[in-house]
Each structure stands twice: as structure tokens, then as C-alpha cells.
Scaffold this motif. Sequence first.
Motif, short mmCIF file in Angstrom:
data_model
loop_
_atom_site.label_atom_id
_atom_site.label_comp_id
_atom_site.label_asym_id
_atom_site.label_seq_id
_atom_site.Cartn_x
_atom_site.Cartn_y
_atom_site.Cartn_z
N ASP A 120 -2.95 0.94 -8.20
CA ASP A 120 -3.95 0.00 -8.70
C ASP A 120 -5.17 0.78 -9.15
O ASP A 120 -5.47 1.86 -8.63
CB ASP A 120 -4.36 -1.00 -7.61
N ASN A 152 -7.92 -6.65 -9.13
CA ASN A 152 -6.96 -7.46 -8.37
C ASN A 152 -7.24 -7.48 -6.88
O ASN A 152 -7.01 -8.49 -6.21
CB ASN A 152 -5.54 -6.95 -8.60
N TYR A 153 -7.72 -6.37 -6.32
CA TYR A 153 -7.80 -6.25 -4.87
C TYR A 153 -9.23 -6.14 -4.36
O TYR A 153 -9.47 -5.67 -3.26
CB TYR A 153 -6.99 -5.02 -4.41
N LYS A 203 -8.84 -4.19 -0.89
CA LYS A 203 -7.55 -4.20 -0.19
C LYS A 203 -6.66 -3.11 -0.77
O LYS A 203 -6.49 -3.04 -1.98
CB LYS A 203 -6.87 -5.55 -0.33
N PRO A 226 -3.18 -1.88 -1.58
CA PRO A 226 -1.91 -2.58 -1.67
C PRO A 226 -0.72 -1.80 -1.12
O PRO A 226 0.33 -2.35 -0.92
CB PRO A 226 -1.74 -2.82 -3.18
N ASP A 284 0.72 -3.03 4.54
CA ASP A 284 -0.11 -3.84 3.64
C ASP A 284 -1.27 -4.51 4.36
O ASP A 284 -1.63 -5.64 4.07
CB ASP A 284 0.76 -4.89 2.93
N PHE A 328 -7.71 -2.66 4.74
CA PHE A 328 -8.83 -3.14 3.96
C PHE A 328 -9.97 -2.12 4.09
O PHE A 328 -10.17 -1.54 5.15
CB PHE A 328 -9.36 -4.49 4.48
N LEU A 377 3.01 -4.17 -4.22
CA LEU A 377 2.18 -4.67 -3.13
C LEU A 377 2.63 -4.11 -1.79
O LEU A 377 2.06 -4.44 -0.75
CB LEU A 377 2.21 -6.20 -3.09
#
Length: 306
Positions: A30, A39-40, A90, A92, A185, A188, A260
Motif C-alpha cells: 500500500d 485506504n488505510y 492500519k 494491511p 492483520d 495499527f 489485506l
Amino acid sequence: MKRYIFLTLFLWVSAPAFSQWPPYPLYLTDECTFEFPCNYLKLEDGANNIWQIGTPLKTNFNSAYSPTHAIVTDTINPYPPSNHSSFILKAPVCYNNTFITFWHKFNTDSLIDGGYIEASFDKGQSWMNVIDSYTVCLGFMANNLYSTFDTLKGGVKGFSGTSNGWIKTELWWVWYFMPKWVEPDTLFLRFNFISDNKLSNKDGWIIDDIMQYFFELVGAVPENEKTGLSIAPNPLKEYTTLTISNSYGRNLSLIIYNQLGQVIRKMEAIKENEIQIRRGSLKPGIYFVELLDDSGIIAKDKLLVE
């Protein structure tokens, strides 16, 4: 000056794996350049949160690292007093070896105001300063991160003062060396900015080009003893064949992940040297294939689906 933080045990255990540094190959999972929605990334709720995405128009922060947008503690005004602002990123792919980089500058009152990063390994239920990640993941390393002696108000470890230009900070988590299980996953990162009750008229913290990768450890296994994995055709349209070499006498399993980090397919007790994979419900994109034996991951590859 570059600053490296690492755990001696990690280097002792894995020295053959890191004859090249950073570890290669790196697989991009990402990127957040702030030119498009990330996205995250999520800004924390609250009226006092001063993190903004846009074109910086400040005294010291007058441009992004890569034009034209970045995330800044207010794109126009100096940071206010008595502030605590944050955003969450986050990661992924934390089922594997995670590598995160970002470019940033800071301009604050030294040892008082500044920025720090927290890590959560349980989807945000609990947090620790990222520099303490080694208590969960023994293979944690960092380049150009603050040290245990760089503190902000309240003794929080973090960035402060003036960076004198853009700095690239790099963070590694190597999941092969975990003192306790971490659910995939769930990593964070929370980027925090704090200030005391005095107005500084300084710019704060600006961050750009957050890149997330996973990487492979390259062990010192003799070439003729390695178990190989090849995929053809690749990209996959209707079906593809996975060919395994040097598999005799091994208890093998195979896992396919999406970007992900979610398990899409899993096969165990593999006896054949060739495995046919049909597309089925696989959507177009990049997938990651891992071959494992009783000792762990022994081969990896990328699978492209058209």
C-alpha cells in the motif's frame, strides 16, 4: 545523521538473512502519497484534531515531499497550544515481515512539543510507543526514529526540535521472532502530535509518502537444499500450475493471501510436485503465495490474477 535502533538478539539470530539491508525483495502492499484517498489511514475524531491533508502553505512547511499534498498539523497556521492530535494507519500485511517508510519534517519547541508514534497489535485495544515494539516482536528495527533519550513533555519519547529538512524514517517488524502470538492483520500505527500550554508560532509536523511493504528473509540454506516454488502461467487467467522443487520428505502446506493479509486458499499435506490452481472466485489483483514446512516459511512468490 542516520540513527539505527535494533535488538542485538535479532541480529545474532538472523545475521545471514540480512547481508543486504534493507532486506530484499520488497513487495509493495500500500502507498499513501496524499494525492488520492488513503485506504488505510483515518483521522481521529475531535474538534481539536489539527491534522489536515492538503498543500502546505506555512513558513517552514511550504511544499510536500512529493507534490502537491501531504498530511500536516494544519496546512496554514502554526500549531496551537495545549493540543493533542492523531491519525491512525492500519498495516494491511502484518502476517509477514512488515516494512513501513515515510518522509517527514518537524519544527517544534525542543524537548517539549512534538510527534510520536504508537503501535497496537490488537486492532487498537491497547497501545505502546513504537520504539517499544520489541516487547511484542523481537525482530523490531528502525532507521531515523527517535531514541529513548529523545523525550517530549511528560517524558514521552518522540521527535522534537527542528529536523533541518526531510527525513526518511523506516520501521521493520519481523514476525518470525515473536515472544507471543499476534493475530494477523492487527497492526495499527497512531501518529500523535502534542504541545504544551505555550504558543510557539512553529509549524509542527508534516508527513508524506507513507509506503507499506512486506519482505522476505533470505536464509543461508545451501542452494541444492532449498525448496523452490515457481508459478506458470503468471498472470493467471483460468488456471496456473505451482511447481515445487526439492520437496522430497517434507511435510508441506501452501497458503495464498490477498493484499489485506487474508487467507484465500490453504492446502495441507502436499505430496505432489505440481499443484494446479484454478481461478474460481479469485478477483483480479496481486496475491501472495507461501510454501511452508514444519520449520516455517521456505518459499514465496507473487501470483497475478487478470
